[in-house]
Design a protein around this motif. Structure first.
Motif, PDB file in Angstrom:
ATOM      1  N   MET A   1       5.120   0.252  -7.533  1.00 53.67           N
ATOM      2  CA  MET A   1       4.138  -0.816  -7.724  1.00 53.67           C
ATOM      3  C   MET A   1       2.739  -0.221  -7.710  1.00 53.67           C
ATOM      4  SD  MET A   1       5.690  -3.799  -5.252  1.00 53.67           S
ATOM      5  CE  MET A   1       4.291  -4.887  -5.608  1.00 53.67           C
ATOM      6  N   SER A   2       1.941  -0.586  -8.689  1.00 56.71           N
ATOM      7  CA  SER A   2       0.599  -0.010  -8.796  1.00 56.71           C
ATOM      8  C   SER A   2      -0.289  -0.400  -7.618  1.00 56.71           C
ATOM      9  CB  SER A   2      -0.056  -0.453 -10.104  1.00 56.71           C
ATOM     10  OG  SER A   2      -0.218  -1.861 -10.139  1.00 56.71           O
ATOM     11  N   THR A   3      -0.040  -1.552  -7.009  1.00 57.20           N
ATOM     12  CA  THR A   3      -0.892  -1.995  -5.904  1.00 57.20           C
ATOM     13  C   THR A   3      -0.516  -1.344  -4.579  1.00 57.20           C
ATOM     14  OG1 THR A   3       0.555  -3.919  -5.613  1.00 57.20           O
ATOM     15  CG2 THR A   3      -1.428  -4.220  -6.950  1.00 57.20           C
ATOM     16  N   LEU A   4       0.571  -0.574  -4.554  1.00 58.30           N
ATOM     17  CA  LEU A   4       0.946   0.150  -3.341  1.00 58.30           C
ATOM     18  C   LEU A   4       0.576   1.627  -3.416  1.00 58.30           C
ATOM     19  CD1 LEU A   4       4.441  -1.386  -2.497  1.00 58.30           C
ATOM     20  CD2 LEU A   4       2.204  -1.965  -1.545  1.00 58.30           C
ATOM     21  N   ASN A   5       0.374   2.145  -4.636  1.00 62.83           N
ATOM     22  CA  ASN A   5      -0.065   3.535  -4.818  1.00 62.83           C
ATOM     23  C   ASN A   5      -1.524   3.483  -5.274  1.00 62.83           C
ATOM     24  OD1 ASN A   5       2.650   4.512  -4.420  1.00 62.83           O
ATOM     25  ND2 ASN A   5       3.096   3.812  -6.488  1.00 62.83           N
ATOM     26  N   VAL A   6      -2.452   3.686  -4.352  1.00 60.78           N
ATOM     27  CA  VAL A   6      -3.852   3.399  -4.678  1.00 60.78           C
ATOM     28  C   VAL A   6      -4.788   4.540  -4.297  1.00 60.78           C
ATOM     29  CG1 VAL A   6      -3.465   0.931  -4.340  1.00 60.78           C
ATOM     30  CG2 VAL A   6      -4.429   2.278  -2.478  1.00 60.78           C
ATOM     31  N   VAL A   7      -5.856   4.642  -5.065  1.00 64.99           N
ATOM     32  CA  VAL A   7      -7.038   5.381  -4.660  1.00 64.99           C
ATOM     33  C   VAL A   7      -8.023   4.328  -4.169  1.00 64.99           C
ATOM     34  CG1 VAL A   7      -8.938   6.862  -5.390  1.00 64.99           C
ATOM     35  CG2 VAL A   7      -6.646   7.211  -6.337  1.00 64.99           C
ATOM     36  N   TYR A   8      -8.245   4.288  -2.865  1.00 62.82           N
ATOM     37  CA  TYR A   8      -9.111   3.259  -2.283  1.00 62.82           C
ATOM     38  C   TYR A   8     -10.560   3.746  -2.292  1.00 62.82           C
ATOM     39  CZ  TYR A   8     -11.367   0.275   1.110  1.00 62.82           C
ATOM     40  OH  TYR A   8     -12.238  -0.585   1.721  1.00 62.82           O
ATOM     41  N   VAL A   9     -11.448   2.942  -2.859  1.00 57.64           N
ATOM     42  CA  VAL A   9     -12.844   3.343  -3.044  1.00 57.64           C
ATOM     43  C   VAL A   9     -13.753   2.478  -2.174  1.00 57.64           C
ATOM     44  CG1 VAL A   9     -14.693   3.697  -4.712  1.00 57.64           C
ATOM     45  CG2 VAL A   9     -12.311   4.019  -5.418  1.00 57.64           C
ATOM     46  N   GLU A  10     -14.458   3.120  -1.265  1.00 58.65           N
ATOM     47  CA  GLU A  10     -15.459   2.439  -0.449  1.00 58.65           C
ATOM     48  C   GLU A  10     -16.724   2.180  -1.271  1.00 58.65           C
ATOM     49  OE1 GLU A  10     -15.544   1.257   2.503  1.00 58.65           O
ATOM     50  OE2 GLU A  10     -13.947   2.174   3.695  1.00 58.65           O
ATOM     51  N   PRO A  11     -17.529   1.198  -0.873  1.00 56.12           N
ATOM     52  CA  PRO A  11     -18.787   0.953  -1.605  1.00 56.12           C
ATOM     53  C   PRO A  11     -19.688   2.188  -1.665  1.00 56.12           C
ATOM     54  CG  PRO A  11     -18.288  -0.891  -0.169  1.00 56.12           C
ATOM     55  CD  PRO A  11     -17.287   0.181   0.160  1.00 56.12           C
ATOM     56  N   GLU A  12     -19.750   2.980  -0.588  1.00 55.50           N
ATOM     57  CA  GLU A  12     -20.556   4.195  -0.577  1.00 55.50           C
ATOM     58  C   GLU A  12     -19.657   5.370  -0.964  1.00 55.50           C
ATOM     59  OE1 GLU A  12     -20.252   2.252   2.206  1.00 55.50           O
ATOM     60  OE2 GLU A  12     -22.031   1.031   1.803  1.00 55.50           O
ATOM     61  N   ARG A  13     -19.225   5.388  -2.225  1.00 56.76           N
ATOM     62  CA  ARG A  13     -18.273   6.402  -2.658  1.00 56.76           C
ATOM     63  C   ARG A  13     -18.966   7.593  -3.290  1.00 56.76           C
ATOM     64  NH1 ARG A  13     -20.424   6.306  -6.904  1.00 56.76           N
ATOM     65  NH2 ARG A  13     -20.104   5.006  -8.721  1.00 56.76           N
ATOM     66  N   ILE A  14     -18.263   8.736  -3.306  1.00 57.60           N
ATOM     67  CA  ILE A  14     -18.697   9.922  -4.036  1.00 57.60           C
ATOM     68  C   ILE A  14     -17.800  10.014  -5.256  1.00 57.60           C
ATOM     69  CG2 ILE A  14     -18.960  12.427  -3.966  1.00 57.60           C
ATOM     70  CD1 ILE A  14     -19.346  12.177  -0.942  1.00 57.60           C
ATOM     71  N   LEU A  15     -18.377   9.858  -6.433  1.00 56.17           N
ATOM     72  CA  LEU A  15     -17.587   9.728  -7.648  1.00 56.17           C
ATOM     73  C   LEU A  15     -16.675  10.939  -7.879  1.00 56.17           C
ATOM     74  CD1 LEU A  15     -17.379   7.476  -9.767  1.00 56.17           C
ATOM     75  CD2 LEU A  15     -18.832   8.865 -11.242  1.00 56.17           C
ATOM     76  N   ALA A  16     -17.147  12.127  -7.552  1.00 54.49           N
ATOM     77  CA  ALA A  16     -16.334  13.332  -7.761  1.00 54.49           C
ATOM     78  C   ALA A  16     -15.087  13.304  -6.897  1.00 54.49           C
ATOM     79  CB  ALA A  16     -17.159  14.579  -7.464  1.00 54.49           C
ATOM     80  N   GLU A  17     -15.198  12.773  -5.689  1.00 57.19           N
ATOM     81  CA  GLU A  17     -14.030  12.668  -4.807  1.00 57.19           C
ATOM     82  C   GLU A  17     -13.037  11.650  -5.353  1.00 57.19           C
ATOM     83  OE1 GLU A  17     -15.299  11.840  -0.864  1.00 57.19           O
ATOM     84  OE2 GLU A  17     -15.919  13.920  -0.474  1.00 57.19           O
TER      85      GLU A  17
ATOM     86  N   PRO B   1      14.270  -4.410  -5.323  1.00 56.90           N
ATOM     87  CA  PRO B   1      15.414  -3.542  -5.031  1.00 56.90           C
ATOM     88  C   PRO B   1      15.379  -3.065  -3.589  1.00 56.90           C
ATOM     89  CG  PRO B   1      14.380  -2.913  -7.096  1.00 56.90           C
ATOM     90  CD  PRO B   1      13.462  -3.900  -6.448  1.00 56.90           C
ATOM     91  N   ARG B   2      16.519  -3.056  -2.961  1.00 53.40           N
ATOM     92  CA  ARG B   2      16.597  -2.628  -1.569  1.00 53.40           C
ATOM     93  C   ARG B   2      16.107  -1.182  -1.406  1.00 53.40           C
ATOM     94  NH1 ARG B   2      19.586  -3.500   3.221  1.00 53.40           N
ATOM     95  NH2 ARG B   2      18.667  -2.003   4.672  1.00 53.40           N
ATOM     96  N   ALA B   3      16.381  -0.330  -2.380  1.00 50.85           N
ATOM     97  CA  ALA B   3      15.963   1.066  -2.284  1.00 50.85           C
ATOM     98  C   ALA B   3      14.445   1.195  -2.199  1.00 50.85           C
ATOM     99  CB  ALA B   3      16.482   1.855  -3.477  1.00 50.85           C
ATOM    100  N   VAL B   4      13.722   0.285  -2.871  1.00 48.80           N
ATOM    101  CA  VAL B   4      12.258   0.310  -2.820  1.00 48.80           C
ATOM    102  C   VAL B   4      11.772  -0.146  -1.447  1.00 48.80           C
ATOM    103  CG1 VAL B   4      10.143  -0.700  -3.752  1.00 48.80           C
ATOM    104  CG2 VAL B   4      11.998  -0.029  -5.294  1.00 48.80           C
ATOM    105  N   VAL B   5      12.339  -1.236  -0.953  1.00 46.94           N
ATOM    106  CA  VAL B   5      11.919  -1.769   0.343  1.00 46.94           C
ATOM    107  C   VAL B   5      12.228  -0.784   1.464  1.00 46.94           C
ATOM    108  CG1 VAL B   5      12.214  -3.657   1.990  1.00 46.94           C
ATOM    109  CG2 VAL B   5      12.198  -4.131  -0.464  1.00 46.94           C
ATOM    110  N   ASP B   6      13.335  -0.064   1.352  1.00 50.58           N
ATOM    111  CA  ASP B   6      13.705   0.901   2.388  1.00 50.58           C
ATOM    112  C   ASP B   6      12.649   1.992   2.550  1.00 50.58           C
ATOM    113  OD1 ASP B   6      15.997  -0.463   2.909  1.00 50.58           O
ATOM    114  OD2 ASP B   6      17.369   1.008   2.029  1.00 50.58           O
ATOM    115  N   GLN B   7      11.875   2.265   1.486  1.00 47.08           N
ATOM    116  CA  GLN B   7      10.810   3.256   1.587  1.00 47.08           C
ATOM    117  C   GLN B   7       9.617   2.730   2.378  1.00 47.08           C
ATOM    118  OE1 GLN B   7      11.343   6.429   0.416  1.00 47.08           O
ATOM    119  NE2 GLN B   7      13.360   5.545   0.071  1.00 47.08           N
ATOM    120  N   LEU B   8       9.506   1.400   2.460  1.00 50.25           N
ATOM    121  CA  LEU B   8       8.369   0.794   3.161  1.00 50.25           C
ATOM    122  C   LEU B   8       8.682   0.459   4.610  1.00 50.25           C
ATOM    123  CD1 LEU B   8       7.310  -1.719   0.364  1.00 50.25           C
ATOM    124  CD2 LEU B   8       6.383   0.555   0.796  1.00 50.25           C
TER     125      LEU B   8
END
Length: 211
Positions: A1-17, A104-111
C-alpha cells in the motif's frame, strides 16, 4: 500500500534529503508515496513529479481532547466485550484486521507482530461479540498524546455500534493512562464517527502518489 510505504516530509524539510530517501524507496519496487502535513510547495511537487508522483490524496487529521471524556458512552452492545490483545495472541488481532479490511492475511501479518503489541506505549484491541472479534484498533501513546490506528469492522458487522463502542473504550483507557489528546487519520467512513465523539480536524495529510 502506497500510504504505508512513505517518505514523510516535515514543513522545515531539506529537499536534498527528501530526494535521497525518495530515491531509496522508489528502488524497492513497492507502492509508495511522499507524505506531507499541510500544503505541498512547488519545489516538493516538482521533486515528486520526477518520481511519477503526480496525484495528491488528502486525508484529515482529527484531534480529540480529554475534556470531552464525560461525553463518551460507557455502554457496550449486547454480548460485547473489549479486551487488549498481547503479543502472545497476535494472530487473533491479525485475523480480525484481515477480515475487517478485506486484506490478505499475509499482508496484515507483516503489520501485526508480537514485538509490536508488547512494545511500550502500544496497545492492540478487539471488541468481541459472543467470542467473535468484530472490531479492531491500536493505540500508540507518545507523551500526553495517543495515536489511534488500525480501526476495522467486517462488512457484515457494520452498523451495529461495535466500532463506536471500541473507540470510546480506547479513548477512556488512553485518558486513564495519562493521555490528554487523541489523533486519528480518518477515512470518509470513520470521520463522521470520530466527529460525533467530539474530534475536530486540525490539519490535512497529503499523500503524493503515482497517478
Amino acid at each position: 500500500m502506497s500510504t504505508l510505504n512513505v517518505v514523510y516530509v516535515e514543513p522545515e524539510r531539506i529537499l536534498a534529503e527528501v530526494d535521497e530517501f525518495a530515491g531509496e524507496l522508489s528502488a524497492k519496487g513497492v507502492p509508495w508515496s511522499i507524505q506531507v502535513r499541510g500544503e505541498v510547495d512547488p519545489e516538493l511537487r516538482n521533486l515528486a513529479a520526477g518520481y511519477g508522483m503526480t496525484s495528491a490524496e488528502a486525508s484529515p487529521l482529527l484531534l480529540w481532547d480529554a475534556e470531552l471524556l464525560p461525553t463518551l458512552s460507557t455502554g457496550l452492545p449486547l454480548g460485547a466485550q473489549v479486551r487488549r490483545v498481547p503479543g502472545a495472541e497476535w494472530e487473533v488481532l491479525a485475523a480480525a484486521m484481515a477480515a475487517g479490511f478485506g486484506a490478505p492475511r499475509a499482508v496484515v501479518d507483516q503489520l501485526i507482530q508480537p514485538a509490536l503489541l508488547d512494545a511500550p506505549g502500544v496497545t492492540g484491541y478487539v471488541l468481541e461479540v459472543n467470542g467473535e472479534s468484530v472490531a479492531t484498533g491500536h493505540n500508540i501513546r507518545i507523551g500526553d498524546h495517543v495515536l489511534m490506528l488500525g480501526g476495522s469492522v467486517p462488512a457484515q458487522h457494520r452498523g451495529n455500534g461495535y466500532y463506536r463502542a471500541l473507540v470510546a473504550a480506547r479513548l477512556r483507557e488512553a485518558v486513564a493512562d495519562g493521555a490528554h489528546y487523541a489523533i486519528s487519520e480518518n477515512s470518509p467512513m470513520s470521520r463522521p464517527l470520530f466527529e460525533s465523539l467530539g474530534a475536530r480536524q486540525f490539519e490535512t495529510l497529503i499523500h503524493l502518489t503515482a497517478s
